[in-house]
Write an enzyme that holds these catalytic residues in place. Structure first.
Site, PDB file in Angstrom:
ATOM      1  N   GLU A   5      62.989 -44.825 -76.835  1.00 47.10           N
ATOM      2  CA  GLU A   5      61.581 -44.624 -76.465  1.00 47.10           C
ATOM      3  C   GLU A   5      60.959 -45.974 -76.165  1.00 47.10           C
ATOM      4  O   GLU A   5      61.208 -46.950 -76.889  1.00 47.10           O
ATOM      5  CB  GLU A   5      60.747 -44.026 -77.613  1.00 47.10           C
ATOM      6  CG  GLU A   5      60.916 -42.568 -77.856  1.00 47.10           C
ATOM      7  CD  GLU A   5      60.004 -42.064 -78.973  1.00 47.10           C
ATOM      8  OE1 GLU A   5      58.921 -42.646 -79.205  1.00 47.10           O
ATOM      9  OE2 GLU A   5      60.409 -41.088 -79.623  1.00 47.10           O
ATOM     10  N   GLU A  16      62.673 -42.004 -85.793  1.00 48.83           N
ATOM     11  CA  GLU A  16      61.674 -42.822 -86.485  1.00 48.83           C
ATOM     12  C   GLU A  16      61.437 -42.390 -87.931  1.00 48.83           C
ATOM     13  O   GLU A  16      60.314 -41.960 -88.286  1.00 48.83           O
ATOM     14  CB  GLU A  16      60.351 -42.814 -85.702  1.00 48.83           C
ATOM     15  CG  GLU A  16      60.493 -43.339 -84.292  1.00 48.83           C
ATOM     16  CD  GLU A  16      59.156 -43.435 -83.549  1.00 48.83           C
ATOM     17  OE1 GLU A  16      58.141 -42.986 -84.093  1.00 48.83           O
ATOM     18  OE2 GLU A  16      59.137 -43.977 -82.440  1.00 48.83           O
TER      19      GLU A  16
HETATM   20  O1  IFM Z   1      54.496 -39.848 -79.489  1.00 45.12           O
HETATM   21  C1  IFM Z   1      55.216 -40.676 -80.316  1.00 45.12           C
HETATM   22  C2  IFM Z   1      56.613 -40.142 -80.539  1.00 45.12           C
HETATM   23  O2  IFM Z   1      56.581 -38.849 -81.041  1.00 45.12           O
HETATM   24  C3  IFM Z   1      57.365 -41.009 -81.504  1.00 45.12           C
HETATM   25  N1  IFM Z   1      57.323 -42.387 -81.085  1.00 45.12           N
HETATM   26  C4  IFM Z   1      56.054 -42.952 -80.743  1.00 45.12           C
HETATM   27  C5  IFM Z   1      55.343 -42.074 -79.741  1.00 45.12           C
HETATM   28  C6  IFM Z   1      53.979 -42.679 -79.390  1.00 45.12           C
HETATM   29  O3  IFM Z   1      53.190 -42.773 -80.521  1.00 45.12           O
END
Ligand code: IFM
Length: 477
Positions: A382, A181
């Site tokens: 994710e 990210e």
């Molecule tokens: O916890 C975070 C993660 O570190 C990165 N992506 C989003 C998740 C939720 O906010």
């Protein structure tokens, strides 16, 4: 393991069919170093920007820090055993840069690398594929002290670090993600400042984004040099961006936010260029003088896979013509040059983060990446949700989270049927953990963590997910 009741609500007739995923679909769960490891000052680890930030009063809710977190550093064996019990096929974790290269320059710290060697060996011993992310936001503090990501040199330091990790673990790790990210690192870290290092300057945010991608490209080349057989990718967090109405001004607001949220990264990484309209939007923020000849070729070094993190959708509207004399958008913003765009809520159900639940957005996102950008295999690296959990008689019945996973897995399946080469899915997160500026107040885990005792309790969603993995799909309801 039992298969607890799944959505929909009692009394609603559900005729959803069973869904089977393609053979070999990679079912996993993800975490990140600073969010779970703890042991912040052990084994030669030195501070990252998140140690500094979380120890700065007022930065993180209730003053929480990652000093202890889930104490995973000391519980690696039992945590991997739990993953095996859930039947995970893969575990996505991140390496803490300041643990393996304290200070961010110079030789590797053998003790730090040993921790990850033990983790990987433990995973392989249980038949779980390790998926390694090099950078999940924990820049060594000394690198921030000499400029951080807005400084070009940080990209070169990142490639050196990638080589150290590849030399140590490349013989046993097949899947490598460079960055997690980069939008968050750049625009939350240097734009709004709600993430470490907490700086607020639009031009710095744009430079940081560029240098993160440059570091990614250099790291891909370093990984390939060290391990030609590695499968290398990057993970971007993407959002469908929808205009609040069909009015041209709202449509233009959506174009602008889509530029900053999605195309700022997708275009350089997968097409080797910045979108012209985005550069025009950003003209009042930066002249892009930080981009040098050859950078975009490096940034678009070919990849093997692309990781997509998906949580929600943005719905936006044009700036308010009646904005107050001191408009809300004067505050530090993660949308440089488009600070005045309004984010609209539609009144649909939200998670505990106040993020709208929008499973069709996952189909839209995956299709877009595939249809507009690349034929490469995609992975949802994710996806998940925070909800308030309650432990009752030693159980956590997280029906909301389970429903969220169910809906998004159905969306993932729909994307596959539409032709997207989606090869795997990682739930965020394996366990409750340090949710950045929210500290421990938001729980994303499939496994509940009691932060006083470090006792882990698999929630209903974890038991359900184990059954999904066992069946390689979703049962008829
Ligand atoms: O916890 C975070 C993660 O570190 C990165 N992506 C989003 C998740 C939720 O906010």
């Amino acid at each position: 393991m039992s298969n607890p009741a799944s959505p929909p609500a009692v009394g609603v007739v559900d005729d959803r069919p069973p869904l089977t995923f393609p053979p070999g679909f990679l079912w996993g769960a993800a975490t990140a170093a600073y969010q779970i490891e703890g042991a912040a000052a052990e084994g030669g680890r030195t501070p990252s920007i998140w140690d500094t930030f979380s120890h700065t009063p007022g930065r993180v809710v209730e003053g929480h820090t990652g000093d202890v977190a889930c104490d995973h550093y000391h519980r690696l064996g039992s945590d991997v055993a739990l993953m095996a019990e859930l039947g995970l096929k893969s575990y996505r974790f991140s390496v803490s840069w300041p643990r393996v290269q304290p200070g961010g320059t110079g030789p590797a710290n053998a003790e730090g690398l040993d921790f990850y060697r033990r983790l990987v060996d433990e995973l392989l011993g249980h038949g779980i594929e390790p998926w390694l992310t090099l950078y999940h936001w924990d820049l060594p503090q000394p690198l921030e002290d000499v400029g951080g990501w807005p400084a070009r040199d940080t990209a070169a330091r990142f490639a050196d670090y990638a080589t150290l990790v590849a030399d140590a673990l490349g013989d046993r790790v097949r899947y490598w993600t460079t960055l997690n990210e980069p939008w968050c690192s750049a625009f939350l870290g240097y734009g709004s400042g709600v993430h470490a290092p907490g700086r607020s300057d639009g031009a710095d945010a744009v430079r940081a984004g560029h240098h993160l991608m440059l570091g990614h490209g250099l790291a891909v080349q370093a990984l390939r040099a060290a391990r030609p057989t590695a499968e290398v990718g990057v993970t971007v967090n993407l959002y469908p961006v929808t205009p609040a109405s069909e009015a041209p001004a709202d449509v233009d607001a959506a174009r602008r936010i889509d530029g900053l949220a999605n195309r700022f990264f997708l275009d350089p990484l997968l097409r080797g260029s910045y979108p012209a309209d985005l550069m025009a939007d950003l003209a009042k923020v930066t002249d892009f003088g930080h981009v040098r000849d050859g950078d975009l070729a490096t940034i678009s070094t070919p990849l093997d896979v692309v990781g997509v993190n998906y949580y929600s959708r943005h719905v936006v509207a044009a700036p308010d013509p009646d904005a107050e004399p001191e408009p809300y958008w004067r505050a530090p913003s993660c949308w440089p040059g488009s600070e005045d765009v309004r984010f609209v809520t539609r009144g649909v159900p939200v998670t505990d983060m106040n993020w709208e639940i929008d499973a069709p957005g996952l189909v839209e996102t995956l299709r877009r990446v595939h249809e507009e950008y690349t034929d490469l295999p995609l992975y949802v690296t994710e996806n998940g949700s925070a909800f308030v959990d309650e432990v009752v008689d030693g159980r956590v019945d997280d029906a909301d989270r389970l429903a969220y996973f169910d809906a998004h897995l159905r969306a993932a399946h729909e994307a596959i049927e539409a032709g997207v080469p989606l090869r795997g899915y990682f739930a965020w997160s394996l366990m409750d953990n340090f949710e950045w500026a929210w500290g421990y107040t938001k729980r994303f885990g499939m496994v509940h963590v009691d932060y006083d005792t470090q006792v882990r309790i698999p929630k209903s969603s974890a038991r359900w997910y184990a059954e999904v993995i066992r069946r390689n799909g979703l049962a008829a309801q």
